[in-house]
Design a protein around this motif. Sequence first.
Motif, PDB file in Angstrom:
ATOM      1  N   ALA A 123       0.833  -1.203   0.000  1.00  0.00           N
ATOM      2  CA  ALA A 123       0.000   0.000   0.000  1.00  0.00           C
ATOM      3  C   ALA A 123       0.868   1.253   0.000  1.00  0.00           C
ATOM      4  CB  ALA A 123      -0.928  -0.008   1.216  1.00  0.00           C
ATOM      5  N   ARG A 124       1.914   1.260   0.823  1.00  0.00           N
ATOM      6  CA  ARG A 124       2.802   2.435   0.872  1.00  0.00           C
ATOM      7  C   ARG A 124       3.558   2.601  -0.441  1.00  0.00           C
ATOM      8  NH1 ARG A 124       3.627   0.423   6.105  1.00  0.00           N
ATOM      9  NH2 ARG A 124       5.610  -0.535   5.500  1.00  0.00           N
ATOM     10  N   GLN A 125       3.967   1.481  -1.043  1.00  0.00           N
ATOM     11  CA  GLN A 125       4.659   1.572  -2.331  1.00  0.00           C
ATOM     12  C   GLN A 125       3.741   2.120  -3.417  1.00  0.00           C
ATOM     13  OE1 GLN A 125       5.903  -2.542  -2.522  1.00  0.00           O
ATOM     14  NE2 GLN A 125       8.018  -2.048  -1.998  1.00  0.00           N
ATOM     15  N   ALA A 126       2.498   1.666  -3.419  1.00  0.00           N
ATOM     16  CA  ALA A 126       1.536   2.181  -4.395  1.00  0.00           C
ATOM     17  C   ALA A 126       1.336   3.675  -4.212  1.00  0.00           C
ATOM     18  CB  ALA A 126       0.202   1.447  -4.252  1.00  0.00           C
ATOM     19  N   LYS A 127       1.299   4.124  -2.951  1.00  0.00           N
ATOM     20  CA  LYS A 127       1.150   5.563  -2.676  1.00  0.00           C
ATOM     21  C   LYS A 127       2.368   6.329  -3.202  1.00  0.00           C
ATOM     22  CE  LYS A 127       0.062   9.485  -0.569  1.00  0.00           C
ATOM     23  NZ  LYS A 127       1.393  10.144  -0.435  1.00  0.00           N
ATOM     24  N   SER A 128       3.557   5.778  -3.069  1.00  0.00           N
ATOM     25  CA  SER A 128       4.763   6.439  -3.587  1.00  0.00           C
ATOM     26  C   SER A 128       4.713   6.572  -5.099  1.00  0.00           C
ATOM     27  CB  SER A 128       6.014   5.649  -3.171  1.00  0.00           C
ATOM     28  OG  SER A 128       6.177   5.657  -1.767  1.00  0.00           O
ATOM     29  N   VAL A 129       4.243   5.526  -5.772  1.00  0.00           N
ATOM     30  CA  VAL A 129       4.102   5.593  -7.226  1.00  0.00           C
ATOM     31  C   VAL A 129       3.056   6.637  -7.599  1.00  0.00           C
ATOM     32  CG1 VAL A 129       3.532   4.299  -9.309  1.00  0.00           C
ATOM     33  CG2 VAL A 129       4.822   3.189  -7.484  1.00  0.00           C
ATOM     34  N   PHE A 130       1.956   6.681  -6.848  1.00  0.00           N
ATOM     35  CA  PHE A 130       0.908   7.671  -7.086  1.00  0.00           C
ATOM     36  C   PHE A 130       1.484   9.088  -7.038  1.00  0.00           C
ATOM     37  CE2 PHE A 130      -2.195  10.662  -5.339  1.00  0.00           C
ATOM     38  CZ  PHE A 130      -3.317  10.447  -6.132  1.00  0.00           C
ATOM     39  N   ASP A 131       2.339   9.341  -6.066  1.00  0.00           N
ATOM     40  CA  ASP A 131       2.936  10.677  -5.932  1.00  0.00           C
ATOM     41  C   ASP A 131       3.847  11.019  -7.106  1.00  0.00           C
ATOM     42  OD1 ASP A 131       1.657  11.010  -3.491  1.00  0.00           O
ATOM     43  OD2 ASP A 131       3.387  10.344  -2.311  1.00  0.00           O
ATOM     44  N   ALA A 132       4.395   9.997  -7.748  1.00  0.00           N
ATOM     45  CA  ALA A 132       5.396  10.236  -8.793  1.00  0.00           C
ATOM     46  C   ALA A 132       4.818  10.311 -10.201  1.00  0.00           C
ATOM     47  CB  ALA A 132       6.472   9.143  -8.737  1.00  0.00           C
ATOM     48  N   VAL A 133       3.707   9.634 -10.476  1.00  0.00           N
ATOM     49  CA  VAL A 133       3.209   9.575 -11.850  1.00  0.00           C
ATOM     50  C   VAL A 133       2.644  10.929 -12.280  1.00  0.00           C
ATOM     51  CG1 VAL A 133       2.709   7.118 -11.755  1.00  0.00           C
ATOM     52  CG2 VAL A 133       0.915   8.757 -11.160  1.00  0.00           C
ATOM     53  N   GLN A 134       2.779  11.213 -13.557  1.00  0.00           N
ATOM     54  CA  GLN A 134       2.279  12.465 -14.115  1.00  0.00           C
ATOM     55  C   GLN A 134       0.875  12.319 -14.686  1.00  0.00           C
ATOM     56  OE1 GLN A 134       4.015  15.413 -13.889  1.00  0.00           O
ATOM     57  NE2 GLN A 134       5.401  14.192 -12.635  1.00  0.00           N
ATOM     58  N   SER A 135       0.565  11.159 -15.222  1.00  0.00           N
ATOM     59  CA  SER A 135      -0.717  10.949 -15.891  1.00  0.00           C
ATOM     60  C   SER A 135      -1.862  10.876 -14.895  1.00  0.00           C
ATOM     61  CB  SER A 135      -0.672   9.658 -16.701  1.00  0.00           C
ATOM     62  OG  SER A 135      -1.975   9.264 -17.099  1.00  0.00           O
ATOM     63  N   PRO A 136      -2.891  11.701 -15.065  1.00  0.00           N
ATOM     64  CA  PRO A 136      -4.048  11.613 -14.167  1.00  0.00           C
ATOM     65  C   PRO A 136      -4.797  10.296 -14.290  1.00  0.00           C
ATOM     66  CG  PRO A 136      -4.481  13.163 -15.957  1.00  0.00           C
ATOM     67  CD  PRO A 136      -3.031  12.813 -16.028  1.00  0.00           C
ATOM     68  N   VAL A 137      -4.770   9.691 -15.490  1.00  0.00           N
ATOM     69  CA  VAL A 137      -5.430   8.395 -15.661  1.00  0.00           C
ATOM     70  C   VAL A 137      -4.721   7.329 -14.827  1.00  0.00           C
ATOM     71  CG1 VAL A 137      -6.034   6.585 -17.309  1.00  0.00           C
ATOM     72  CG2 VAL A 137      -6.263   8.992 -17.958  1.00  0.00           C
ATOM     73  N   GLU A 138      -3.384   7.303 -14.894  1.00  0.00           N
ATOM     74  CA  GLU A 138      -2.624   6.352 -14.086  1.00  0.00           C
ATOM     75  C   GLU A 138      -2.842   6.627 -12.603  1.00  0.00           C
ATOM     76  OE1 GLU A 138       1.454   6.264 -15.128  1.00  0.00           O
ATOM     77  OE2 GLU A 138       1.104   5.672 -17.205  1.00  0.00           O
ATOM     78  N   ALA A 139      -2.890   7.899 -12.237  1.00  0.00           N
ATOM     79  CA  ALA A 139      -3.121   8.247 -10.840  1.00  0.00           C
ATOM     80  C   ALA A 139      -4.475   7.733 -10.362  1.00  0.00           C
ATOM     81  CB  ALA A 139      -3.030   9.763 -10.657  1.00  0.00           C
ATOM     82  N   ASP A 140      -5.473   7.779 -11.228  1.00  0.00           N
ATOM     83  CA  ASP A 140      -6.794   7.288 -10.851  1.00  0.00           C
ATOM     84  C   ASP A 140      -6.777   5.776 -10.633  1.00  0.00           C
ATOM     85  OD1 ASP A 140      -9.604   7.631 -10.351  1.00  0.00           O
ATOM     86  OD2 ASP A 140     -10.005   6.840 -12.349  1.00  0.00           O
ATOM     87  N   HIS A 141      -6.137   5.039 -11.536  1.00  0.00           N
ATOM     88  CA  HIS A 141      -6.011   3.589 -11.349  1.00  0.00           C
ATOM     89  C   HIS A 141      -5.267   3.282 -10.045  1.00  0.00           C
ATOM     90  CE1 HIS A 141      -7.780   2.328 -15.091  1.00  0.00           C
ATOM     91  NE2 HIS A 141      -6.909   3.005 -15.823  1.00  0.00           N
ATOM     92  N   LEU A 142      -4.197   4.013  -9.799  1.00  0.00           N
ATOM     93  CA  LEU A 142      -3.439   3.805  -8.567  1.00  0.00           C
ATOM     94  C   LEU A 142      -4.276   4.153  -7.341  1.00  0.00           C
ATOM     95  CD1 LEU A 142       0.022   5.127  -9.724  1.00  0.00           C
ATOM     96  CD2 LEU A 142      -0.363   2.909  -8.648  1.00  0.00           C
ATOM     97  N   GLY A 143      -5.142   5.153  -7.473  1.00  0.00           N
ATOM     98  CA  GLY A 143      -6.009   5.516  -6.352  1.00  0.00           C
ATOM     99  C   GLY A 143      -6.871   4.345  -5.918  1.00  0.00           C
ATOM    100  N   PHE A 144      -7.438   3.619  -6.881  1.00  0.00           N
ATOM    101  CA  PHE A 144      -8.235   2.440  -6.546  1.00  0.00           C
ATOM    102  C   PHE A 144      -7.369   1.357  -5.907  1.00  0.00           C
ATOM    103  CE2 PHE A 144     -11.282   4.108  -9.750  1.00  0.00           C
ATOM    104  CZ  PHE A 144     -12.436   4.025  -8.990  1.00  0.00           C
ATOM    105  N   ALA A 145      -6.156   1.162  -6.449  1.00  0.00           N
ATOM    106  CA  ALA A 145      -5.260   0.156  -5.879  1.00  0.00           C
ATOM    107  C   ALA A 145      -4.888   0.506  -4.449  1.00  0.00           C
ATOM    108  CB  ALA A 145      -4.004   0.038  -6.750  1.00  0.00           C
ATOM    109  N   ILE A 146      -4.583   1.780  -4.201  1.00  0.00           N
ATOM    110  CA  ILE A 146      -4.219   2.229  -2.857  1.00  0.00           C
ATOM    111  C   ILE A 146      -5.377   2.022  -1.890  1.00  0.00           C
ATOM    112  CG2 ILE A 146      -3.639   4.270  -1.476  1.00  0.00           C
ATOM    113  CD1 ILE A 146      -2.201   5.307  -4.069  1.00  0.00           C
ATOM    114  N   TYR A 147      -6.566   2.414  -2.311  1.00  0.00           N
ATOM    115  CA  TYR A 147      -7.756   2.244  -1.470  1.00  0.00           C
ATOM    116  C   TYR A 147      -7.954   0.772  -1.126  1.00  0.00           C
ATOM    117  CZ  TYR A 147     -12.750   2.103  -0.247  1.00  0.00           C
ATOM    118  OH  TYR A 147     -13.947   1.871   0.383  1.00  0.00           O
ATOM    119  N   SER A 148      -7.843  -0.106  -2.122  1.00  0.00           N
ATOM    120  CA  SER A 148      -8.066  -1.531  -1.908  1.00  0.00           C
ATOM    121  C   SER A 148      -7.011  -2.125  -0.988  1.00  0.00           C
ATOM    122  CB  SER A 148      -8.079  -2.271  -3.245  1.00  0.00           C
ATOM    123  OG  SER A 148      -9.093  -1.773  -4.091  1.00  0.00           O
ATOM    124  N   LEU A 149      -5.744  -1.789  -1.240  1.00  0.00           N
ATOM    125  CA  LEU A 149      -4.666  -2.343  -0.432  1.00  0.00           C
ATOM    126  C   LEU A 149      -4.735  -1.862   1.013  1.00  0.00           C
ATOM    127  CD1 LEU A 149      -1.750  -2.095  -3.008  1.00  0.00           C
ATOM    128  CD2 LEU A 149      -2.687  -4.204  -2.049  1.00  0.00           C
TER     129      LEU A 149
END
Length: 259
Positions: A123-149
Amino acid sequence: MRARFLRGIAVAALAVVVALPGTATPAQAVVGVDKIKKVGEIAFSLFLDSRSGELTEQQLFEALQEFVGAVNEAEDAILSHLDAVAAAPWVGAAEHAILEVPSLPLLNEDALQDYALEVALHARQAKSVFDAVQSPVEADHLGFAIYSLYSVGLEARIAAGLGTATYLPNYRAAMQAIVDRLKPRCVPREGDMDWHPSIYHVVHECSTPHGTRTYVDYQVNGDWQQGPWSDAALEAAAGAGTSWEVARDALQRMNDEGV
């Protein structure tokens, strides 16, 4: 020590969410948002029950059964978002954990605690990737992954008998980051319809991770044909089906309970 059979139920419940294979279209993912949201709601409900006092084995068993059902219903939607960010480095670690799932029901309490810590790391690693990605679409997918994890991590810690004092602040911070980054921004402009004095036409253009969503206020001779839209209603409509929606609701639950 809790019964090994009960531990097996816990592991089966917790393992499903972080499985990685399979694909789904974004449309399928959007349809499953309410199901994904329910996973977090049930995990948080178990947290509240555990905070109020010692859970019996029967109560924990029933709670985990409910969690298993919720995860099974949300599985396709969750996997679609995980699959969409398969290049992220944390996915490899999560995949390794999945390969060990068949042996988890045979492990002792210490091993289950290790699993809970491993999910928290993902979960923490996914949050770190979320902070780094530029694409809002990727950030949205990561948001669901972070929430689930984070939801699975919370359930895992309770099932493993671990505390949540240090976990919950990170959980909250992750949800806040999703809300802050992906919150819809709506800007009104005059519409292009007839300039007749009896017509009132305003177009609200709202930015979302997947593009602009448009909503209309349209009044003729004082009668509303469409709208009117309040700021809160616009935000909720534009953010529907995104990870902003599930993170917002998670934060609201935490605020309501003073967590």
